[in-house]
Design a protein around this motif. Sequence first.
Motif: not given
Length: 306
Positions: A96-116
């Motif tokens: 599982x992707x650690x929650x801390x990584x997802x939080x960091x990506x939310x901060x750096x890349x916005x919360x509105x992200x979709x896989x491309x």
Amino acid sequence: MYIFSYDLHVIHFILGVFTVIMVVFNGIIEHFEHSLPQFIAEAFRYGKTLNGPAQTKLVRFIQVPKSWFLHFYIFSSIYTPFLLYQAYSSYVMHTEVPKSYLTALDVVCTENRSPSESKANILLALTLLCIQCFRRFYECAFVNAKSTSRMNIIHYIVGYAHYFCTATGILCQAPEYSTDTEEHINLGELLNLKTCLCVAIFSWAWIHQFRAHKIFAGLKSKNANKHGIPQGDLFELVSCPHYFCEVLIYTSLALLLGYTHTTMLVVWVWVCVNQTVAAFMSHTWYNKQFIKEYPSTRKAIFPFIL
């Protein structure tokens, strides 16, 4: 990262600012250099285009040894493989992707992200970037001639920002890192014409960039305090084949990840602008330094075009 209730895409912002600065300052210096304070031109130029040590105290104060280039290749050679390992663990080992990584990506890349892109393409893109980082580290550590030159600390910071934004940017729109997905990895989907073409472009550019840096090192080893005219390989076509190859390398990554991966498109635009501006600065310097000897048929960066 929220600023005044706006979810700012930090990577887009950083690279966008860098790109605008490169274009604006290059235009200003190109047309009005003789009317500007000397420190402005010296803060923008670097390497041989400085025409010797900086003259203004302010620029000298913020300079660091050019050998410090090695630092951000050490950083990228650790950080990028770390991200590759994390993506491999998530996609292949099903951790599982650690929650801390997802939080960091939310901060750096916005919360509105979709896989491309697919998981397989994300892994391949990170692998290719790792290969590039490892080679640049090797070149700086063992190939490049020793230099006592100095560079602006701003250029030093930009080096770290570039590799951080590129590596992190690939995961910004990766499956499981942008939204939850049940998609299973299928490495077999890499066996297609587009992927093979991207890897071929990357490999060709990777090899020729290495050759260009070896040619530079050979010139420096002959006379560490004097610049000569590079000869051989792609230097017969352009003044800056290493910049041309850099553009091709990031073009291959952008093509691999596709036009919906907007972060890699931003990275690609930044690399194209940065390398083209740097190439024109070097090309102009060569023509002024070697007025009679410099081959008139050489272009700045793109063979037969520009």
